[in-house]
Design a protein around this motif. Structure first.
Motif, PDB file in Angstrom:
ATOM      1  N   MET A  28     -35.398  21.203  31.865  1.00  0.00           N
ATOM      2  CA  MET A  28     -35.423  20.686  30.416  1.00  0.00           C
ATOM      3  C   MET A  28     -35.981  19.242  30.669  1.00  0.00           C
ATOM      4  SD  MET A  28     -33.306  19.890  27.580  1.00  0.00           S
ATOM      5  CE  MET A  28     -33.904  19.195  25.538  1.00  0.00           C
ATOM      6  N   LYS A  29     -37.165  18.951  29.948  1.00  0.00           N
ATOM      7  CA  LYS A  29     -37.665  17.557  30.251  1.00  0.00           C
ATOM      8  C   LYS A  29     -37.792  16.942  28.938  1.00  0.00           C
ATOM      9  CE  LYS A  29     -41.083  18.636  33.796  1.00  0.00           C
ATOM     10  NZ  LYS A  29     -42.371  18.406  34.175  1.00  0.00           N
ATOM     11  N   LEU A  30     -37.254  15.450  29.120  1.00  0.00           N
ATOM     12  CA  LEU A  30     -37.280  14.513  27.988  1.00  0.00           C
ATOM     13  C   LEU A  30     -38.478  13.491  27.990  1.00  0.00           C
ATOM     14  CD1 LEU A  30     -35.686  13.451  25.449  1.00  0.00           C
ATOM     15  CD2 LEU A  30     -34.435  11.891  27.235  1.00  0.00           C
ATOM     16  N   VAL A  31     -39.010  13.555  26.791  1.00  0.00           N
ATOM     17  CA  VAL A  31     -40.168  12.492  26.635  1.00  0.00           C
ATOM     18  C   VAL A  31     -39.563  11.373  25.547  1.00  0.00           C
ATOM     19  CG1 VAL A  31     -42.400  12.155  25.962  1.00  0.00           C
ATOM     20  CG2 VAL A  31     -42.024  14.335  27.059  1.00  0.00           C
ATOM     21  N   ALA A  32     -39.679  10.109  26.160  1.00  0.00           N
ATOM     22  CA  ALA A  32     -39.355   9.160  25.134  1.00  0.00           C
ATOM     23  C   ALA A  32     -40.129   8.065  24.940  1.00  0.00           C
ATOM     24  CB  ALA A  32     -37.907   8.481  25.852  1.00  0.00           C
ATOM     25  N   PRO A  33     -40.944   8.205  23.761  1.00  0.00           N
ATOM     26  CA  PRO A  33     -41.825   7.084  23.467  1.00  0.00           C
ATOM     27  C   PRO A  33     -41.338   6.074  22.680  1.00  0.00           C
ATOM     28  CG  PRO A  33     -42.112   9.158  21.986  1.00  0.00           C
ATOM     29  CD  PRO A  33     -40.898   9.335  22.768  1.00  0.00           C
ATOM     30  N   PHE A  34     -42.101   5.165  22.722  1.00  0.00           N
ATOM     31  CA  PHE A  34     -41.244   3.779  22.019  1.00  0.00           C
ATOM     32  C   PHE A  34     -42.905   3.120  21.513  1.00  0.00           C
ATOM     33  CE2 PHE A  34     -38.353   4.364  25.320  1.00  0.00           C
ATOM     34  CZ  PHE A  34     -37.180   4.604  24.818  1.00  0.00           C
ATOM     35  N   LYS A  35     -42.899   2.631  20.321  1.00  0.00           N
ATOM     36  CA  LYS A  35     -44.060   1.917  19.639  1.00  0.00           C
ATOM     37  C   LYS A  35     -43.962   0.283  19.851  1.00  0.00           C
ATOM     38  CE  LYS A  35     -47.942   2.319  17.439  1.00  0.00           C
ATOM     39  NZ  LYS A  35     -47.850   2.692  15.834  1.00  0.00           N
ATOM     40  N   VAL A  36     -44.700  -0.173  20.517  1.00  0.00           N
ATOM     41  CA  VAL A  36     -44.699  -1.808  20.710  1.00  0.00           C
ATOM     42  C   VAL A  36     -45.774  -2.352  20.173  1.00  0.00           C
ATOM     43  CG1 VAL A  36     -44.395  -3.470  22.421  1.00  0.00           C
ATOM     44  CG2 VAL A  36     -43.038  -1.328  22.799  1.00  0.00           C
ATOM     45  N   GLN A  37     -45.975  -2.741  18.919  1.00  0.00           N
ATOM     46  CA  GLN A  37     -47.085  -3.370  18.286  1.00  0.00           C
ATOM     47  C   GLN A  37     -48.192  -2.159  18.194  1.00  0.00           C
ATOM     48  OE1 GLN A  37     -48.437  -6.880  20.437  1.00  0.00           O
ATOM     49  NE2 GLN A  37     -46.788  -8.161  19.639  1.00  0.00           N
ATOM     50  N   ASP A  38     -49.251  -2.319  19.022  1.00  0.00           N
ATOM     51  CA  ASP A  38     -50.359  -1.414  18.778  1.00  0.00           C
ATOM     52  C   ASP A  38     -50.349  -0.085  20.039  1.00  0.00           C
ATOM     53  OD1 ASP A  38     -51.139  -2.396  16.313  1.00  0.00           O
ATOM     54  OD2 ASP A  38     -52.773  -3.705  17.428  1.00  0.00           O
ATOM     55  N   TYR A  39     -49.409  -0.485  20.925  1.00  0.00           N
ATOM     56  CA  TYR A  39     -49.103   0.419  22.033  1.00  0.00           C
ATOM     57  C   TYR A  39     -48.030   1.530  21.766  1.00  0.00           C
ATOM     58  CZ  TYR A  39     -52.184  -3.179  24.305  1.00  0.00           C
ATOM     59  OH  TYR A  39     -53.127  -4.043  24.619  1.00  0.00           O
ATOM     60  N   VAL A  40     -48.181   2.415  22.426  1.00  0.00           N
ATOM     61  CA  VAL A  40     -47.057   3.441  22.703  1.00  0.00           C
ATOM     62  C   VAL A  40     -47.017   3.423  23.961  1.00  0.00           C
ATOM     63  CG1 VAL A  40     -46.179   6.080  22.484  1.00  0.00           C
ATOM     64  CG2 VAL A  40     -47.718   5.006  20.884  1.00  0.00           C
ATOM     65  N   VAL A  41     -45.680   3.250  24.521  1.00  0.00           N
ATOM     66  CA  VAL A  41     -44.837   3.195  25.866  1.00  0.00           C
ATOM     67  C   VAL A  41     -43.921   4.048  25.941  1.00  0.00           C
ATOM     68  CG1 VAL A  41     -46.009   0.863  26.481  1.00  0.00           C
ATOM     69  CG2 VAL A  41     -43.943   1.112  25.662  1.00  0.00           C
ATOM     70  N   GLY A  42     -43.411   4.773  27.161  1.00  0.00           N
ATOM     71  CA  GLY A  42     -42.502   5.427  27.335  1.00  0.00           C
ATOM     72  C   GLY A  42     -42.180   6.235  28.742  1.00  0.00           C
ATOM     73  N   PHE A  43     -41.078   7.036  28.818  1.00  0.00           N
ATOM     74  CA  PHE A  43     -41.205   7.688  29.925  1.00  0.00           C
ATOM     75  C   PHE A  43     -40.924   9.209  29.775  1.00  0.00           C
ATOM     76  CE2 PHE A  43     -37.105   6.253  28.531  1.00  0.00           C
ATOM     77  CZ  PHE A  43     -36.025   7.215  28.599  1.00  0.00           C
ATOM     78  N   ARG A  44     -40.973   9.860  31.155  1.00  0.00           N
ATOM     79  CA  ARG A  44     -40.670  11.373  30.884  1.00  0.00           C
ATOM     80  C   ARG A  44     -39.650  11.488  32.039  1.00  0.00           C
ATOM     81  NH1 ARG A  44     -46.186  10.991  30.958  1.00  0.00           N
ATOM     82  NH2 ARG A  44     -47.196  11.912  28.993  1.00  0.00           N
ATOM     83  N   TYR A  45     -38.561  12.293  31.737  1.00  0.00           N
ATOM     84  CA  TYR A  45     -37.410  12.252  32.606  1.00  0.00           C
ATOM     85  C   TYR A  45     -37.027  13.774  32.577  1.00  0.00           C
ATOM     86  CZ  TYR A  45     -32.730  11.371  34.345  1.00  0.00           C
ATOM     87  OH  TYR A  45     -31.696  11.532  35.262  1.00  0.00           O
ATOM     88  N   ALA A  46     -36.743  14.430  33.912  1.00  0.00           N
ATOM     89  CA  ALA A  46     -36.261  15.811  33.944  1.00  0.00           C
ATOM     90  C   ALA A  46     -34.859  15.640  34.030  1.00  0.00           C
ATOM     91  CB  ALA A  46     -36.986  16.227  35.315  1.00  0.00           C
ATOM     92  N   LEU A  47     -34.281  16.470  33.116  1.00  0.00           N
ATOM     93  CA  LEU A  47     -32.754  16.357  32.961  1.00  0.00           C
ATOM     94  C   LEU A  47     -32.199  17.275  34.127  1.00  0.00           C
ATOM     95  CD1 LEU A  47     -32.145  16.719  29.256  1.00  0.00           C
ATOM     96  CD2 LEU A  47     -32.306  14.872  30.536  1.00  0.00           C
ATOM     97  N   ALA A  48     -32.728  18.267  34.454  1.00  0.00           N
ATOM     98  CA  ALA A  48     -32.345  19.075  35.799  1.00  0.00           C
ATOM     99  C   ALA A  48     -32.222  18.305  37.082  1.00  0.00           C
ATOM    100  CB  ALA A  48     -33.347  20.261  35.982  1.00  0.00           C
ATOM    101  N   GLY A  49     -31.059  18.334  37.637  1.00  0.00           N
ATOM    102  CA  GLY A  49     -30.788  17.392  38.906  1.00  0.00           C
ATOM    103  C   GLY A  49     -30.383  16.304  38.384  1.00  0.00           C
ATOM    104  N   LEU A  50     -30.073  15.756  37.254  1.00  0.00           N
ATOM    105  CA  LEU A  50     -29.898  14.321  36.551  1.00  0.00           C
ATOM    106  C   LEU A  50     -30.504  13.191  37.791  1.00  0.00           C
ATOM    107  CD1 LEU A  50     -26.259  15.281  36.032  1.00  0.00           C
ATOM    108  CD2 LEU A  50     -28.321  15.177  34.437  1.00  0.00           C
ATOM    109  N   LYS A  51     -31.723  13.077  38.022  1.00  0.00           N
ATOM    110  CA  LYS A  51     -32.384  12.005  38.851  1.00  0.00           C
ATOM    111  C   LYS A  51     -32.192  10.634  38.083  1.00  0.00           C
ATOM    112  CE  LYS A  51     -36.140  15.202  40.394  1.00  0.00           C
ATOM    113  NZ  LYS A  51     -37.292  15.514  40.592  1.00  0.00           N
ATOM    114  N   THR A  52     -32.098   9.921  38.886  1.00  0.00           N
ATOM    115  CA  THR A  52     -32.003   8.282  38.528  1.00  0.00           C
ATOM    116  C   THR A  52     -33.189   7.753  37.835  1.00  0.00           C
ATOM    117  OG1 THR A  52     -32.016   7.575  40.633  1.00  0.00           O
ATOM    118  CG2 THR A  52     -29.804   8.097  39.898  1.00  0.00           C
ATOM    119  N   LEU A  53     -34.253   8.128  38.528  1.00  0.00           N
ATOM    120  CA  LEU A  53     -35.421   7.686  38.369  1.00  0.00           C
ATOM    121  C   LEU A  53     -36.110   8.520  37.063  1.00  0.00           C
ATOM    122  CD1 LEU A  53     -36.596   5.984  41.582  1.00  0.00           C
ATOM    123  CD2 LEU A  53     -35.599   4.836  39.435  1.00  0.00           C
ATOM    124  N   PRO A  54     -37.092   7.855  36.462  1.00  0.00           N
ATOM    125  CA  PRO A  54     -38.056   9.061  35.489  1.00  0.00           C
ATOM    126  C   PRO A  54     -38.868   9.593  36.158  1.00  0.00           C
ATOM    127  CG  PRO A  54     -38.291   6.844  34.883  1.00  0.00           C
ATOM    128  CD  PRO A  54     -37.174   6.696  35.736  1.00  0.00           C
TER     129      PRO A  54
END
Length: 219
Positions: A1-27
């Motif tokens: 399962m993959k998690l996509v987490a976007p955040f609105k910062v002014q006129d930008y959209v920033v975020g990260f994608r994270y794979a829940l399988a394996g519980l990696k420490t980095l996105p």
């Protein structure tokens, strides 16, 4: 399962994608998106940084509603310039139509499509120079909730049968690939996005069924 987490910062959209399988420490990747208003046209820029191999990818899309033209380009720090594409919207005696094409610089291949919408019918002819087996798809709305979309490969004769049902808050799409598999995608829409459950069921070995869950955020 993959998690996509976007955040609105002014006129930008920033975020990260994270794979829940394996519980990696980095996105898996970090991304940023920005849309620029150029008056009679817009320019969308998407940047994506893959953590594992330190590759930065950038995609751009220029769109003009006035001329019905879109131009896209994609590149990254590993392969440099990758693809360039163009699409054009047309009006054919009151029916909507479009032509599109993409050139892959790395593969030196071309893929394109011609689409016509007439009343409740959607016809698409897609071509890829790599397989040279054009696919014709005809989608027809049966009513406000149900549609069918069979397709055929014009060279090999390979058929696919599709069906989609919509309801308030979601939809389900099923595709039968005769002799191969059945694919199902179930979407549940919410205020912040959609959950998508997908399954591929091989007809000859149901134990090899693959199921995935994806969260699509609305932003």
């Amino acid at each position: 399962m993959k998690l996509v987490a976007p955040f609105k910062v002014q006129d930008y959209v920033v975020g990260f994608r994270y794979a829940l399988a394996g519980l990696k420490t980095l996105p898996e990747s970090l991304f940023a998106q920005k849309s620029f208003d150029l008056g009679e046209s817009t320019l969308d820029v998407d940047a994506d940084f893959t953590v594992a191999n330190n590759v930065l990818s950038v995609g751009t899309r220029w769109n003009s509603d006035q001329y019905g033209v879109s131009v896209t380009a994609n590149a990254d720090t590993e392969s440099r310039f990758k693809t360039v594409g163009v699409s054009k919207k047309l009006d054919l005696k009151g029916n909507r139509a479009s032509l599109s094409g993409v050139y892959d610089v790395l593969k030196k291949s071309v893929r394109g499509a011609a689409v016509v919408d007439a009343d409740a019918t959607h016809v698409k002819l897609a071509f890829d120079s790599e397989n040279q087996d054009p696919e014709l798809t005809v989608s027809r709305n049966i009513d406000d909730s149900n549609s069918i979309h069979p397709s055929i490969r014009l060279r090999s004769g390979k058929m696919t049968y599709g069906f989609t049902r919509h309801w308030e808050g979601g939809s389900v799409t099923g595709k039968l690939h005769p002799g191969e598999k059945v694919s199902v995608a179930w979407r549940d829409h919410g205020a912040a996005g959609s959950w998508v459950t997908s399954a591929d069921v091989p007809l000859g070995n149901t134990k090899a069924t693959k199921v995935s869950f994806t969260r699509e955020w609305a932003y």
